[in-house]
Design a protein around this motif. Sequence first.
Motif, PDB file in Angstrom:
ATOM      1  N   GLN A  98     -19.873 -32.511 -28.898  1.00  0.00           N
ATOM      2  CA  GLN A  98     -18.492 -32.563 -29.328  1.00  0.00           C
ATOM      3  C   GLN A  98     -17.680 -31.377 -28.836  1.00  0.00           C
ATOM      4  O   GLN A  98     -16.469 -31.442 -28.739  1.00  0.00           O
ATOM      5  CB  GLN A  98     -18.445 -32.625 -30.851  1.00  0.00           C
ATOM      6  N   TYR A 100     -15.580 -28.669 -26.964  1.00  0.00           N
ATOM      7  CA  TYR A 100     -14.685 -28.920 -25.841  1.00  0.00           C
ATOM      8  C   TYR A 100     -15.096 -28.167 -24.588  1.00  0.00           C
ATOM      9  O   TYR A 100     -14.564 -28.420 -23.516  1.00  0.00           O
ATOM     10  CB  TYR A 100     -13.234 -28.610 -26.212  1.00  0.00           C
ATOM     11  N   THR A 101     -16.044 -27.270 -24.720  1.00  0.00           N
ATOM     12  CA  THR A 101     -16.532 -26.619 -23.505  1.00  0.00           C
ATOM     13  C   THR A 101     -17.643 -27.421 -22.854  1.00  0.00           C
ATOM     14  O   THR A 101     -18.147 -27.054 -21.798  1.00  0.00           O
ATOM     15  CB  THR A 101     -17.031 -25.206 -23.818  1.00  0.00           C
ATOM     16  N   THR A 103     -19.123 -30.166 -20.617  1.00  0.00           N
ATOM     17  CA  THR A 103     -18.609 -30.806 -19.418  1.00  0.00           C
ATOM     18  C   THR A 103     -18.416 -32.286 -19.632  1.00  0.00           C
ATOM     19  O   THR A 103     -19.313 -32.977 -20.124  1.00  0.00           O
ATOM     20  CB  THR A 103     -19.577 -30.594 -18.251  1.00  0.00           C
TER      21      THR A 103
ATOM     22  N   TYR B  32      -9.738 -23.062 -23.015  1.00  0.00           N
ATOM     23  CA  TYR B  32     -10.814 -23.320 -22.067  1.00  0.00           C
ATOM     24  C   TYR B  32     -10.165 -23.929 -20.842  1.00  0.00           C
ATOM     25  O   TYR B  32      -9.373 -24.872 -20.955  1.00  0.00           O
ATOM     26  CB  TYR B  32     -11.843 -24.275 -22.683  1.00  0.00           C
ATOM     27  N   TYR B  98      -9.303 -31.144 -28.947  1.00  0.00           N
ATOM     28  CA  TYR B  98     -10.327 -30.310 -28.339  1.00  0.00           C
ATOM     29  C   TYR B  98     -11.185 -31.039 -27.332  1.00  0.00           C
ATOM     30  O   TYR B  98     -11.873 -30.446 -26.547  1.00  0.00           O
ATOM     31  CB  TYR B  98     -11.198 -29.668 -29.412  1.00  0.00           C
TER      32      TYR B  98
END
Lengths: 115, 113
Positions: A98, A100-101, A103, B32, B98
């Motif tokens: 989950q 968001y970093t 890929t 990010y 997000y």
Amino acid sequence: EPEVTQTPSHQVTQMGQEVILRCVPISNHLYFYWYRQILGQKVEFLVSFYNNEISEKSEIFDDQFSVERPDGSNFTLKIRSTKLEDSAMYFCASTRHQGYTDTQYFGPGTRLTVL
Amino acid sequence: QQQVKQSPQSLIVQKGGISIINCAYENTAFDYFPWYQQFPGKGPALLIAIRPDVSEKKEGRFTISFNKSAKQFSLHIMDSQPGDSATYFCAALGAGGYQKVTFGTGTKLQVIP
């Protein structure tokens, strides 16, 4: 290396017709997305999907659009009554987690042409 | 406010040269910043990404420079090769959505021999 696959690669349809674009996400991924890219423009987010529910959708994703995970492997995008402006490349993506970093892996896309 | 602005739209670089692509954002909730590479007929593929707590990240010939105060970041491709010819998208995530990738407008890079 596992990859996201999409079918068909190119779909031509008449305005007003329904189309279903199909995606097979990477097998152990849990989060699924659809994006679209109108020719010459940027890639735009349409919808994210997790646990058989839409988790977020953009203003583009109106009542004409729907998504479904009909079985354990496929993820589909349905456009009920296509418009000329729906002509675009549609990309499916998936992630394992989950965060968001994590890929997002994109499929090769389906080019939709509405005549 | 959700946009990511990218320039130039297209770029031609000699083999061995440095390719530089610039992006800017407004929403400070983005935290990010990935770059995607897209070859014709393929979907975008993650190339390199950075968090705003660092000013630079290098992976091989690819470097992201990040200026948090200016809300700008850039991709540098050192020793550019013809195989680098592709469309490059900067992107941003965070800001509540997000999982949603907000893409820049793309830069078509051509590296000529």
